[in-house]
Design a protein around this motif. Structure first.
Motif, mmCIF file in Angstrom:
data_model
loop_
_atom_site.group_PDB
_atom_site.id
_atom_site.type_symbol
_atom_site.label_atom_id
_atom_site.label_comp_id
_atom_site.label_asym_id
_atom_site.label_seq_id
_atom_site.Cartn_x
_atom_site.Cartn_y
_atom_site.Cartn_z
ATOM 1 N N ASN A 41 0.827 -1.213 0.000
ATOM 2 C CA ASN A 41 0.000 0.000 0.000
ATOM 3 C C ASN A 41 0.860 1.262 0.000
ATOM 4 N N ALA A 45 0.996 4.127 -2.794
ATOM 5 C CA ALA A 45 0.780 5.539 -2.453
ATOM 6 C C ALA A 45 1.907 6.407 -3.025
ATOM 7 N N ILE A 86 1.030 9.646 -1.390
ATOM 8 C CA ILE A 86 -0.096 10.549 -1.653
ATOM 9 C C ILE A 86 -0.916 10.885 -0.411
ATOM 10 N N GLY A 87 -0.989 9.954 0.567
ATOM 11 C CA GLY A 87 -1.812 10.204 1.760
ATOM 12 C C GLY A 87 -3.300 10.158 1.468
ATOM 13 N N MET A 88 -4.098 10.368 2.515
ATOM 14 C CA MET A 88 -5.561 10.335 2.348
ATOM 15 C C MET A 88 -6.188 11.490 3.105
ATOM 16 N N ASN A 96 -11.755 4.110 2.607
ATOM 17 C CA ASN A 96 -10.769 3.051 2.360
ATOM 18 C C ASN A 96 -10.521 2.150 3.559
ATOM 19 N N HIS A 266 -1.827 -9.600 -6.325
ATOM 20 C CA HIS A 266 -2.507 -9.774 -5.039
ATOM 21 C C HIS A 266 -2.765 -11.247 -4.789
HETATM 22 P P1 ADP Z 1 -5.914 -2.393 -2.024
HETATM 23 O O1 ADP Z 1 -4.498 -2.020 -1.776
HETATM 24 O O2 ADP Z 1 -6.047 -3.699 -2.710
HETATM 25 O O3 ADP Z 1 -6.723 -1.316 -2.665
HETATM 26 P P2 ADP Z 1 -6.034 -2.340 0.818
HETATM 27 O O4 ADP Z 1 -6.986 -2.911 1.819
HETATM 28 O O5 ADP Z 1 -4.626 -2.793 0.921
HETATM 29 O O6 ADP Z 1 -6.619 -2.658 -0.600
HETATM 30 O O7 ADP Z 1 -6.085 -0.801 0.922
HETATM 31 C C1 ADP Z 1 -7.325 -0.113 0.820
HETATM 32 C C2 ADP Z 1 -7.131 1.294 0.358
HETATM 33 O O8 ADP Z 1 -6.646 2.102 1.417
HETATM 34 C C3 ADP Z 1 -6.119 1.460 -0.741
HETATM 35 O O9 ADP Z 1 -6.690 1.224 -2.010
HETATM 36 C C4 ADP Z 1 -5.725 2.925 -0.562
HETATM 37 O O10 ADP Z 1 -6.660 3.763 -1.199
HETATM 38 C C5 ADP Z 1 -5.841 3.126 0.921
HETATM 39 N N1 ADP Z 1 -4.533 3.015 1.567
HETATM 40 C C6 ADP Z 1 -4.072 1.999 2.302
HETATM 41 N N2 ADP Z 1 -2.818 2.239 2.734
HETATM 42 C C7 ADP Z 1 -2.478 3.453 2.249
HETATM 43 C C8 ADP Z 1 -1.311 4.285 2.312
HETATM 44 N N3 ADP Z 1 -0.224 3.890 2.952
HETATM 45 N N4 ADP Z 1 -1.358 5.479 1.683
HETATM 46 C C9 ADP Z 1 -2.452 5.889 1.015
HETATM 47 N N5 ADP Z 1 -3.557 5.155 0.903
HETATM 48 C C10 ADP Z 1 -3.590 3.956 1.512
#
Ligand code: ADP
Ligand code: MG
Length: 634
Positions: A41, A45, A86-88, A96, A266
């Motif tokens: 992840n 990002a 990128i962060g959220m 997410n 995956h």
């Molecule tokens: P996937 O990676 O298959 O989409 P995950 O459960 O691993 O599913 O992650 C879910 C979502 O959470 C990701 O698609 C992403 O949008 C967000 N996410 C998780 N970890 C991060 C991270 N370190 N930085 C930014 N977004 C993240």
């Protein structure tokens, strides 16, 4: 400490709760995958920020050296995974890390059984990455800020994995995401330098972002003793940190290829095979394509994930770029990196770019060649075929240009082995053809057993001529698009006139004609008795043990396809069968000497039985039973 404001407690989506329950209570094997998922992840990002920053450099916030950091604290029992990607923002965090957005979740959860091994595999396959943190942690805190947003718009997410989570606004100077996993008592082994390093190497060598871990350095005095107070932390890059596909093939080990596959697809299991190609010249690209070892749960879903990960000059552009492979190769996973496209290419633009078509046809050829090579290993290929064969069967209809290549990759059940396992190639069949046999014979039925015991096969079995036994839903569709293989046409043995070509001698043909003449009167009487129910009655030599069978005209849609279309609500014009009688059968002889009601009843019973043997439905089953009973009690 930063102060949290605007704190809310929210419930996880039902599916997430189910999943968490399962992970917490029944997944003990392979716990280490949590780290792979967190790194994966974080790497995604970083990829996303690099892509977004192409148009807007400011998003880097003067910190353009993308990286992942892993820290641990044995005393506190924590492992922290941090990225400057990128962060959220708040809404994204809730979406997410509170739901499973991907379609097919319900389907996926249905498949979970509570059996550890199996479920662990499924979870890997589904890629429910983030939640896997709760396999090892009883408490997770995520701090994140979306690149380019104000420092005050950081978000803190916190959960014990028990049905709810909280989100709050926090100040956060750095963009990107930090995940602090508080390890369960029984998972403290992961708060260990050596363990973490080896896991990073195992899972993340191929990732193009450096994964760094802190190391404490101490100055030494003249005697080699550590100088007190001189400790300083240096960050060391633990992984290889080059995109795997750009490295020369000769330097990449099988294990590295496999680890990379797991990241891209995956998937938990190893791929069956892969093909890595660097192409220069007119069309420049690097592709690394994999054949998975098993089918994903969404293989037959319309919106199932498919396609390759697309990079343009090493910059990640998008996941699941489905424009580069045909639908019938949707099981292929991998990476395409090309300089032929521009960095700001979008899904819409991909649809219009003529270069995309060129790359697609090149990748299609690579994928088919890779399967051709795999086919040399019978056992491995069988594994492939069992998982993906019915998808590949869509090929001849979709991809006219590669029809011959695809035909060579098909596998069938045949009367040669009489086994439901589809493991015979058309080349195998052709190699066993009888002298004078110019055609490839096949039969289509709803099940293997129905195909195997069809009356239509009797003459073929007697003469030792092999027939393909087709019993997949898609088979009739497939055969309507395969016209020949190796110069030999295909013949449906349940349609049209039977012609065994030169396998039958002149003598035999003459004898058949004579029988037909001798039975003309019988045929006429039967036709009258059956009235509108058949379009023709004739004698046949294709039957040995059965008294009768029904045949369709050569260009008529077969019974299997009719049933599929009818089930889909497609109205079809009625088709009347041709009834063929076996002149040598005792029931037909009895028919010949019967008259009145007995004759009519027997004629109807023969027709109805032939329809039943074909897997068909009787219009008036009660009438059939009545007639049969009348005959039995006569
Ligand atoms: P996937 O990676 O298959 O989409 P995950 O459960 O691993 O599913 O992650 C879910 C979502 O959470 C990701 O698609 C992403 O949008 C967000 N996410 C998780 N970890 C991060 C991270 N370190 N930085 C930014 N977004 C993240
Ligand atoms: Mg993930």
């Amino acid at each position: 400490m930063t102060t949290a404001t605007h704190e809310e407690t929210l419930g996880f989506q039902t599916e997430v709760k189910q999943l968490l329950h399962l992970m917490i209570h029944s997944l003990y094997s392979n716990r280490e995958i949590f780290l792979r998922e967190m790194i994966s992840n974080a790497a995604d990002a970083c990829d996303k920020l690099r892509y977004a920053a192409l148009d807007n450099d400011a998003l880097y916030e003067d910190d353009s050296e993308l990286r992942i950091e892993i820290e641990h604290d044995p005393a506190a029992g924590t492992v922290t995974v941090r990225d400057n990607g990128i962060g959220m923002n708040r809404a994204e965090v809730i979406e997410n890390l509170g739901t499973i957005a991907r379609s097919g979740t319900a389907e996926f959860l249905k498949q979970l059984s509570g059996e550890q091994q199996k479920d662990a595999k499924l979870i890997g396959q589904f890629g429910v990455g983030f939640y896997s943190g709760f396999i090892v942690a009883d408490d997770i805190t995520v701090r994140t800020r979306k690149a380019g947003t104000p420092v005050g718009e950081g978000v803190e997410w916190h959960s014990k994995g028990e049905g709810e989570f909280t989100v709050a606004d926090v100040e956060r100077p750095a963009h990107g995401t930090e995940i602090v996993l508080h390890l369960k008592e029984n998972a403290r082994e992961f708060a260990d330098d050596f363990r973490l390093q080896s896991l990073v190497r195992k899972y993340s060598d191929h990732i193009d972002v450096p994964v760094r871990m802190p190391r404490v350095e101490t100055d030494k005095d003249e005697d080699g003793k550590p100088v007190e107070g001189s400790e300083k932390t240096v960050w060391e890059t633990v992984n290889e940190a080059t995109a795997l596909w750009v490295r020369p093939k000769s330097e990449i080990s099988d294990d590295e290829y496999k680890a990379f596959y797991k990241h891209v697809a995956h998937d938990f299991a190893d791929p069956l095979t892969w093909s890595h190609n660097k192409v220069e010249g007119k069309l420049e690209y690097v592709s690394l394509l994999y054949v998975p070892g098993r089918a994903p749960f969404d293989l037959y879903e319309r919106d199932g994930a498919r396609g390759v990960k697309l990079y343009v000059q090493r910059v990640f552009i998008m996941d699941d770029a489905e424009q580069f492979l045909p639908l019938y190769l949707r099981f292929i996973k991998g990476v395409l990196d090309t300089r032929e496209l521009s960095l700001n290419v979008s899904r819409e633009l991909l649809q219009q770019d003529p270069k995309v078509e060129k790359i697609k046809s090149a990748l299609t050829k690579r994928a088919l060649d890779m399967l051709g090579k795999l086919a040399k290993d019978k056992e491995a290929y069988q594994g492939f075929w069992n998982a993906f064969g019915s998808v590949l069967k869509e090929g001849p209809a979709e991809d006219f240009a590669n029809r011959d290549k695809i035909a060579g990759l098909l596998r069938f059940s045949t009367t040669h082995t009489d086994s439901a396992t589809q493991d015979q190639s058309l080349a195998d069949y052709v190699g066993r053809m009888k002298e004078g046999q110019g055609k490839i014979y096949y039969i289509v039925a709803d099940s293997f057993n129905a195909a195997k015991s069809s009356p239509h096969l009797e003459i073929f079995r007697k003469k030792g001529i092999e027939v393909l036994l087709l019993h997949d839903r898609i088979d009739e569709w497939l055969m309507s698009h395969l016209t020949e293989f190796d110069g030999k046409g295909f013949v449906d043995v349940a349609k049209g006139d039977l012609d065994l070509g030169e396998v039958e001698g002149e003598e035999e043909k003459k004898a058949q004609e004579e029988t037909a003449k001798a039975k003309e009167a019988l045929v006429k009487r039967v036709k009258e008795a059956l009235g509108e129910q058949t379009q023709e009655v004739r004698v046949t030599h294709r039957l040995i043990d059965s008294p009768a069978c029904v045949v369709l005209p050569e260009h008529e849609m077969g019974y299997q396809m009719r049933r599929i279309m009818e089930a889909a609500g497609q109205p079809l014009p009625e088709v009347k069968p041709i009834l063929e009688l076996n002149p040598a059968h005792p029931l037909v002889e009895r028919l010949e000497s019967a008259d009145g009601d007995a004759f009519t009843d027997l004629a109807h019973v023969l027709l109805d039985q032939a329809i039943i043997a074909e897997g068909g439905h009787l219009d008036d089953p009660a009438a059939y039973v009545k007639r049969l009973n009348a005959l039995l009690s006569a």
